[in-house]
Design an enzyme around this catalytic site. Structure first.
Site, PDB file in Angstrom:
ATOM      1  N   ASP A  99      -9.328  -0.068   4.725  1.00 53.37           N
ATOM      2  CA  ASP A  99      -8.081  -0.670   5.194  1.00 53.37           C
ATOM      3  C   ASP A  99      -8.267  -1.161   6.627  1.00 53.37           C
ATOM      4  OD1 ASP A  99      -5.321  -1.232   5.682  1.00 53.37           O
ATOM      5  OD2 ASP A  99      -4.713   0.463   4.441  1.00 53.37           O
TER       6      ASP A  99
ATOM      7  N   HIS B  69       0.803  -1.232   0.000  1.00 49.44           N
ATOM      8  CA  HIS B  69       0.000   0.000   0.000  1.00 49.44           C
ATOM      9  C   HIS B  69       0.831   1.274   0.000  1.00 49.44           C
ATOM     10  CE1 HIS B  69      -4.341   1.387   1.210  1.00 49.44           C
ATOM     11  NE2 HIS B  69      -3.979   1.790   0.002  1.00 49.44           N
TER      12      HIS B  69
ATOM     13  N   ASP C 133      -7.399  -1.548   0.317  1.00 50.78           N
ATOM     14  CA  ASP C 133      -6.432  -2.535   0.780  1.00 50.78           C
ATOM     15  C   ASP C 133      -7.207  -3.816   1.049  1.00 50.78           C
ATOM     16  OD1 ASP C 133      -4.767  -4.125   2.480  1.00 50.78           O
ATOM     17  OD2 ASP C 133      -3.599  -2.341   2.970  1.00 50.78           O
TER      18      ASP C 133
ATOM     19  N   ASP D 175      -2.234   3.336   8.212  1.00 45.64           N
ATOM     20  CA  ASP D 175      -1.182   3.761   7.280  1.00 45.64           C
ATOM     21  C   ASP D 175      -0.783   5.218   7.491  1.00 45.64           C
ATOM     22  OD1 ASP D 175      -1.389   1.218   6.307  1.00 45.64           O
ATOM     23  OD2 ASP D 175      -2.198   1.769   4.348  1.00 45.64           O
TER      24      ASP D 175
ATOM     25  N   GLU E 193      -2.219  -4.581  -1.747  1.00 43.24           N
ATOM     26  CA  GLU E 193      -1.871  -5.638  -0.800  1.00 43.24           C
ATOM     27  C   GLU E 193      -2.384  -7.025  -1.192  1.00 43.24           C
ATOM     28  OE1 GLU E 193       0.217  -5.404   1.766  1.00 43.24           O
ATOM     29  OE2 GLU E 193       0.467  -3.226   1.919  1.00 43.24           O
TER      30      GLU E 193
ATOM     31  N   ASP F  65      -6.695  -6.201   2.883  1.00 42.99           N
ATOM     32  CA  ASP F  65      -6.821  -6.626   4.272  1.00 42.99           C
ATOM     33  C   ASP F  65      -7.950  -5.896   4.998  1.00 42.99           C
ATOM     34  OD1 ASP F  65      -5.791  -4.170   5.364  1.00 42.99           O
ATOM     35  OD2 ASP F  65      -3.756  -4.925   5.253  1.00 42.99           O
TER      36      ASP F  65
ATOM     37  N   HIS G  81      -5.738  -1.105   8.489  1.00 48.24           N
ATOM     38  CA  HIS G  81      -4.722  -0.295   9.151  1.00 48.24           C
ATOM     39  C   HIS G  81      -4.936   1.181   8.822  1.00 48.24           C
ATOM     40  CE1 HIS G  81      -3.143  -4.348   8.283  1.00 48.24           C
ATOM     41  NE2 HIS G  81      -2.666  -4.268   9.517  1.00 48.24           N
TER      42      HIS G  81
END
Length: 302
Positions: free
Chosen positions: A119, A93, A223, A123, A268, A225, A121
């Protein structure tokens, strides 16, 4: 109906992550027929030249990402100037710094960019706050103007995103420094807890309203994930209890009919972890839902 040519741009980068398998996402998705799937929906789809990170020419990992970001931004900007709609296929990413800098530069003469960031996360690290020093944990901070010049100041200016023009959806794995930065900037973060409580559809619609309010174009960076590992296990950093594919597809379908939806990025995907191609199929469904006009795409049976 969206009549713009859709150009696929491979962001061949894995150097930003601890697991570099995402670098092979573009050729793997190409082999698994992502262009054919998109073409079958009625879009005219072409491949642009891939942009590949070159670590042997860099002094360290961040340096490799900075040089890569500049070249990816140029490829995305050129695609838009040619009148085409870019779909960037990553790659870890860290690609987002280049992708959305290119879009922001293209839009800059007329207005600002809005962005929905899906996402697990945030980031939102900088080199000063990251223990791992992994650049794929830094692109949102960079786009907001925080971080190294090579990620945050492409084209010679910072702040490709204004804080009120970005919304994060699905966050559930992050460090205090990231949360503190986004809170200080007043960035809207819809955690996975909120998504589960309010539904992905409600959260996405609210986010879309926000990122289109004071902007001339908006995009989606997804992303993988951000999804639940039950639907997309083939990522470098899967996190339990994510967005379900069946919930995401009908919601993302609304993007394709919006003329201000300028670009999309899928990040990702790690083919080295995608046993049986389950995640590649999810990726194809996601991009077809968001970029192809017509009836909402239905999720395949697990």
């Amino acid at each position: 109906m969206n009549t713009r040519v859709l150009q696929l741009i491979g962001a061949e980068v894995g150097e930003g992550a601890s697991d570099g398998g995402c670098k092979w996402a573009q050729p793997a998705l190409r082999e698994r027929g992502i262009q054919l799937a998109l073409s079958a929906t009625g879009r005219v789809v072409t491949w642009g030249d891939p942009v590949t990170a070159q670590p042997l020419r860099a002094s360290n990992r961040l340096d490799a990402i900075e040089h890569f970001s500049l070249r990816l931004a140029a490829a995305v900007e050129k695609t838009l100037r040619d009148g085409k709609q870019p779909l960037v296929l990553g790659g870890d990413h860290s690609s987002a710094a280049g992708t959305w800098s290119g879009v922001a530069q293209f839009l800059r003469p007329v207005g600002r960019l809005g962005l929905i960031w899906i996402d697990a996360h945030m980031d939102a690290h900088t080199p000063q706050t990251s223990d791992s020093q992994a650049p794929h944990g830094m692109p949102l901070a960079a786009l907001l103007g925080h971080g190294s010049d090579g990620m945050a100041a492409l084209y010679g200016w910072r702040g490709k995103l204004l804080p009120h023009n970005v919304v994060v959806i699905g966050a559930r794995s992050y460090e205090p420094a990231e949360a503190e930065l986004l809170a200080a900037l007043n960035v809207r973060v819809m955690t996975m807890e909120e998504v589960l409580d309010r539904s992905f559809a409600v959260c996405f619609n609210e986010a879309r309203n926000q990122v289109t309010r004071d902007t001339v174009g908006w995009g989606l960076t997804l992303d993988l994930d951000g999804l639940d590992p039950l639907d997309a296990p083939g990522t470098g950093t899967p996190v339990e209890t994510g967005i379900r594919l069946a919930d995401a597809l009908p919601v993302l379908a609304q993007c394709s009919t919006d003329p201000t939806f300028v670009a999309m990025e899928l990040a990702e995907y790690n083919p080295l972890r995608d046993f049986g191609g389950h995640t590649a199929e999810a990726a194809k469904q996601l991009v077809c839902a968001a970029l192809a006009p017509g009836e909402p795409v239905q999720a395949l049976a697990a």
